[in-house]
Design an enzyme around this catalytic site. Structure first.
Site, short mmCIF file in Angstrom:
data_model
loop_
_atom_site.label_atom_id
_atom_site.label_comp_id
_atom_site.label_asym_id
_atom_site.label_seq_id
_atom_site.Cartn_x
_atom_site.Cartn_y
_atom_site.Cartn_z
N ASN A 12 0.86 -1.19 0.00
CA ASN A 12 0.00 0.00 0.00
C ASN A 12 0.89 1.24 0.00
O ASN A 12 1.43 1.62 1.03
CB ASN A 12 -0.90 -0.04 1.25
CG ASN A 12 -1.75 1.21 1.39
OD1 ASN A 12 -1.83 2.02 0.47
ND2 ASN A 12 -2.39 1.35 2.55
N LYS A 14 0.05 4.23 -0.42
CA LYS A 14 -0.64 5.44 0.07
C LYS A 14 -0.43 6.60 -0.90
O LYS A 14 -0.31 6.36 -2.10
CB LYS A 14 -0.18 5.75 1.50
CG LYS A 14 -0.25 4.50 2.39
CD LYS A 14 -0.14 4.77 3.85
CE LYS A 14 -0.23 3.45 4.62
NZ LYS A 14 -0.27 3.62 6.06
N HIS A 98 -9.75 1.12 4.75
CA HIS A 98 -8.49 1.37 5.45
C HIS A 98 -8.73 2.40 6.55
O HIS A 98 -9.53 3.33 6.38
CB HIS A 98 -7.44 1.89 4.45
CG HIS A 98 -6.06 1.96 5.04
ND1 HIS A 98 -5.67 2.97 5.88
CD2 HIS A 98 -5.01 1.12 4.95
CE1 HIS A 98 -4.42 2.76 6.26
NE2 HIS A 98 -3.99 1.64 5.71
N GLU A 100 -7.14 4.88 7.54
CA GLU A 100 -6.92 6.29 7.17
C GLU A 100 -8.14 6.85 6.43
O GLU A 100 -8.47 8.03 6.59
CB GLU A 100 -5.63 6.42 6.33
CG GLU A 100 -4.40 6.26 7.20
CD GLU A 100 -3.15 5.75 6.48
OE1 GLU A 100 -3.11 5.75 5.24
OE2 GLU A 100 -2.22 5.32 7.20
N GLU A 168 -5.77 -4.68 10.63
CA GLU A 168 -4.76 -3.63 10.81
C GLU A 168 -5.10 -2.81 12.06
O GLU A 168 -5.93 -1.89 12.00
CB GLU A 168 -4.75 -2.69 9.60
CG GLU A 168 -4.37 -3.37 8.31
CD GLU A 168 -3.78 -2.37 7.32
OE1 GLU A 168 -2.61 -2.54 6.95
OE2 GLU A 168 -4.46 -1.40 6.95
N GLY A 174 1.93 2.66 10.69
CA GLY A 174 2.87 3.77 10.52
C GLY A 174 3.56 4.21 11.80
O GLY A 174 4.20 5.27 11.83
N SER A 214 2.99 -1.67 10.53
CA SER A 214 4.43 -1.69 10.81
C SER A 214 5.09 -3.04 10.55
O SER A 214 5.97 -3.46 11.29
CB SER A 214 4.71 -1.23 12.25
OG SER A 214 4.31 0.13 12.41
P1 PGA Z 1 2.51 0.59 7.68
O1 PGA Z 1 1.08 0.75 7.01
O2 PGA Z 1 3.09 -0.71 7.17
O3 PGA Z 1 3.31 1.79 7.23
O4 PGA Z 1 2.30 0.56 9.15
C1 PGA Z 1 0.23 -0.35 6.81
C2 PGA Z 1 -1.04 0.09 6.16
O5 PGA Z 1 -1.49 1.21 6.40
O6 PGA Z 1 -1.63 -0.66 5.37
#
Ligand code: PGA
Length: 254
Positions: A12, A14, A98, A100, A168, A174, A214
């Protein structure tokens, strides 16, 4: 006997990537690596505007995903991108729900669920995301939150063969703080049991449940050892060379 589930790793990206950084990553890292696409689905998810570029650059075997799709479909919806347009472009996957999107853009369980339905109707495959935030984990209501999110989707998942569930935890995305393998396994097991109870035994055995938050080349090896972790959704590390190691960690599952 347990049904084999094909390992799945999503990258992903983003809102990251430029034409030159994408050419670099694909040309120097992704394409040269001899992935065994028979045993792993590698699904790359750039921004909408980079989708055609990524499709044209990736070698055969990779799959490409959008990070969102509209609820409303084709028509007078300025600025929205419909599942129908994605399908028309030859895109086969979409990430929906997601955290976000849920937290920054106010997507409710109902909106996410509606998007899942429309996307499945448009013959896209869906990575449907669920996960609790830190406050919810500390209040020990993780299972309630996951149940609420899954229940909202249930009626709209018209084909379980085309859905991957991504667990998640919001506090792990993140942040550099991944869930421990035990924490992740506990929720994955909970999700699988929910599917068994609410949908069916066959679906619970076949559906891939992937972990995100992460994931790095440093922790993927232990996470992959967990029985109900069928792959990863990778954010930050998917923009780096180490993404290859994360994909390769699936071999330990065979
Ligand atoms: P990250 O994000 O690996 O940077 O923690 C995962 C995600 O948002 O799918």
């Amino acid at each position: 006997m347990k049904a084999a589930r094909k390992f799945f790793v999503g990258g992903n990206w983003k809102s990251n990537g430029s034409v030159s950084s994408i050419k670099d990553l694909i040309g120097k890292v992704l394409n040269p690596h001899p992935f065994d696409f028979q045993s792993v689905d590698v699904v790359i998810s750039p921004t909408f505007v980079h989708l055609p570029l990524v499709q044209s650059l990736l070698k055969p075997g990779f799959q490409v995903s959008a990070q969102n799709a509209s609820l409303t479909g084709p028509g007078a919806y300025t600025g929205e991108i419909s599942p129908e347009s994605l399908k028309d472009l030859g895109i086969n996957w979409v990430i929906l729900g997601h955290s976000e999107r849920r937290s920054f853009y106010g997507e409710s369980d109902e909106v996410v669920s509606g998007k899942i339905k429309r996307s499945l109707k448009s013959e896209l495959n869906v990575v449907a995301c669920v996960g609790e935030n830190l406050k919810e984990r500390e209040s020990q209501i993780t299972n309630d939150v996951i149940t609420r999110q899954l229940s909202a989707m249930k009626g709209n998942i018209i084909d379980w063969n085309r859905v991957v569930i991504a667990y998640e935890p919001v506090w792990a995305i993140g942040t550099g703080v991944s869930a421990t393998p035990e924490q992740a396994q506990e929720v994955h097991d909970f999700i699988r049991n929910w599917i068994r109870r609410e949908v069916g035994v066959g679906e619970s055995e076949k559906t891939r449940i992937i972990y995100g938050g992460s994931v790095t080349e440093g922790n993927c090896g232990v996470l992959v050892g967990m029985k109900d972790i069928d792959g990863f959704l990778v954010g930050g590390a998917s923009l780096k060379k180490s993404f290859v190691d994360i994909v390769e960690s699936g071999k330990r599952k065979l």
